[in-house]
Structures are given as C-alpha cells and as structure tokens.
Design a protein around this motif. Sequence first.
Motif, PDB file in Angstrom:
ATOM      1  N   GLY A  67      38.221  31.114  40.747  1.00 40.76           N
ATOM      2  CA  GLY A  67      39.588  31.571  41.019  1.00 40.76           C
ATOM      3  C   GLY A  67      40.130  32.191  39.741  1.00 40.76           C
ATOM      4  N   ILE A  68      40.599  33.424  39.826  1.00 43.30           N
ATOM      5  CA  ILE A  68      41.200  34.079  38.648  1.00 43.30           C
ATOM      6  C   ILE A  68      42.547  34.669  39.071  1.00 43.30           C
ATOM      7  N   ASN A  69      43.583  34.336  38.302  1.00 43.12           N
ATOM      8  CA  ASN A  69      44.900  34.911  38.592  1.00 43.12           C
ATOM      9  C   ASN A  69      44.941  36.317  38.016  1.00 43.12           C
ATOM     10  N   LEU A  70      44.943  37.292  38.918  1.00 47.25           N
ATOM     11  CA  LEU A  70      44.953  38.685  38.478  1.00 47.25           C
ATOM     12  C   LEU A  70      46.392  39.183  38.365  1.00 47.25           C
ATOM     13  N   SER A  71      47.068  39.318  39.525  1.00 44.76           N
ATOM     14  CA  SER A  71      48.411  39.896  39.440  1.00 44.76           C
ATOM     15  C   SER A  71      49.528  38.908  39.766  1.00 44.76           C
ATOM     16  N   LYS A  72      49.200  37.728  40.289  1.00 40.13           N
ATOM     17  CA  LYS A  72      50.251  36.749  40.624  1.00 40.13           C
ATOM     18  C   LYS A  72      50.089  35.499  39.769  1.00 40.13           C
TER      19      LYS A  72
END
Length: 259
Positions: free
Chosen positions: A149-154
Amino acid sequence: MNITNNIGDNNGEFKILDNYHLITFTNIDSTNEAAKRLIKSDTAPDKFLIISDEQSDGYGQKGRKWESLKGNLHLSISLYTVKPLQKLQELVFLSAVVISEYIKQFLPEESDIKLKWPNDVLVNNKKIAGILLETVKNKDKQYVIIGIGINLSKTPTVQDQKVTSLNKEGAEIISPQIFIPNLIKQFDSEYNKWDSGDNFNQIRKDWLNKANGLGTEIIINDGKQNISGIFYNIDKHGAIVLKNDSGENITIDHGRIIS
Ligand code: BT5
C-alpha cells in the motif's frame, strides 16, 4: 504493455504487465484476499498482480486496518515459489528498499526517506507505505503474496500514526497508472536477482543504510511485552537486534517499534 486506462476499467480481466498477469478492480475487499482466492481456485498463473483503486477491507499485520483511498496504490504481487518461509521474509526488506528507491524520483531532493523495521516506508518521519507478506498453499503449490500500500495522492487520517502521501510531500499528483509499471519493473529485476542467487546481504545493507532509528534507543512490542535497547542491527534473516543496558544482544523476529 501500456496499462493506462486499464486499471479499474476491466474488473477481473487478465492483462499482461511485463511477464506478470495483471488483474484490476475498482473496488475489492483486499487485493491480498483476492490473490488468495485466485490461488485457491487452481487457475492462478505463476506470477500475477492484483490492483484495486479502493479496498473496503484492506489490512496490515495482525489484521490492523489499512486505510485505502481512491488515488492511492493497493497492489498484491503474487509469485509461485518453492523457497522456505524464513527465506521469503526477506522479500519484505527487498520490497521496502525497492519502494524507497523508486519514490525518490517523485519527491523533492531534501526529502528524508527512511525504512522502519520491519515493513514501513517513511517520508519526513511519516508513514507513506506498508508491506504485508503472506504465503498461501494450494495443494502442493506455494505462493508468496506481497501486499503493498502506498499513499500516492491521498493522505488518510490514521489515529495512531503520523501519515503522509507523495502528493503531500511535494510530488506532482501521480496516478497509479503512471506509477505502477516502472515500480513493477524495478521490483522484478531485484526479485530475479534474489531468486536466482543470494543477494540478501546487499539488500540488508541497503536497508540498514536507510534504517530509521539505527543506533538510538527504541522500544519494541513483540506482542507480549515491551523490550527496549539500542537498535544495533538486523540479522541475516531480517530479525532486529537490540543491545540492552548490559551490552547483550537481543534478537526479535516479530514485533512493532512503538517508540
Ligand atoms: C502494514 O501493516 O503497514 C502493511 C499494509 C499493507 C497494505 C496493503 S494494500 C494492498 C494489500 N492488500 C491488503 O489488504 N493489504 C495490503 P502494519 O505494519 O500492520 O501497519 C498498519 C498500521 O498502519 C495501522 O494500524 C495504521 O496505524 C497505519 N495505517 C493504516 N492505513 C495507513 C495508510 N494508508 N497509510 C499509512 N499508514 C496507515
């Protein structure tokens, strides 16, 4: 192949990304659970990826909730393997190193990218990514599933953790469609080296170079008790090694750094 426009558009349909089968969803309970179901159905390819725009029931270690917002990356890399479980644990470190090196290009130069034992990636002291490794057997076939899981834009709101996203740390807005293909390429190249030889010593060194809190006093909860000591090393299997007040080494396989 170019996967632009495919993510989320074709629920369940197989595509190919590099030499991985790719299955995309707009929403699913958890990409790791979807991978397990496919493996149990007897129809799983040897290498496949599951990606979902959102997850209604994303989870981390010990069933902890993983906040899964649209605009972020929810990916499971599933690989058929005959390697033993202890060896497979090394893939958490391999994945963390790959992610930390990959996200660098999107962030301002001064960003502080660190790895927190055992499975977190931090940017400027806040969690941006987590990795969850699971294994599953179907008949005599074993798979390892690496949930990422990677938080990209949120940037989700999380009670017990300082959290960030690439976007919040100054990256241009990144869509998963742009982010994923090269991440997979980089992962696959490191995975092949690991699979065919033994490069864990190098991975271990790369990981330690970015280790958060190395050389400082930390407290780990191993599920039963809190153990404190100076964070001294990770051993050849990825267990954390602390030095206590009497100078003895304490090796801990599983746990969570709580401070
Ligand atoms: C992890 O667990 O860090 C591994 C998370 C793996 C998630 C992926 S998404 C794709 C695949 N499908 C799944 O269902 N899971 C995998 P752990 O070390 O247990 O950390 C969980 C903790 O991270 C939570 O208790 C929160 O404190 C924090 N957290 C939850 N959501 C977060 C988020 N989106 N960003 C940063 N921190 C978060």
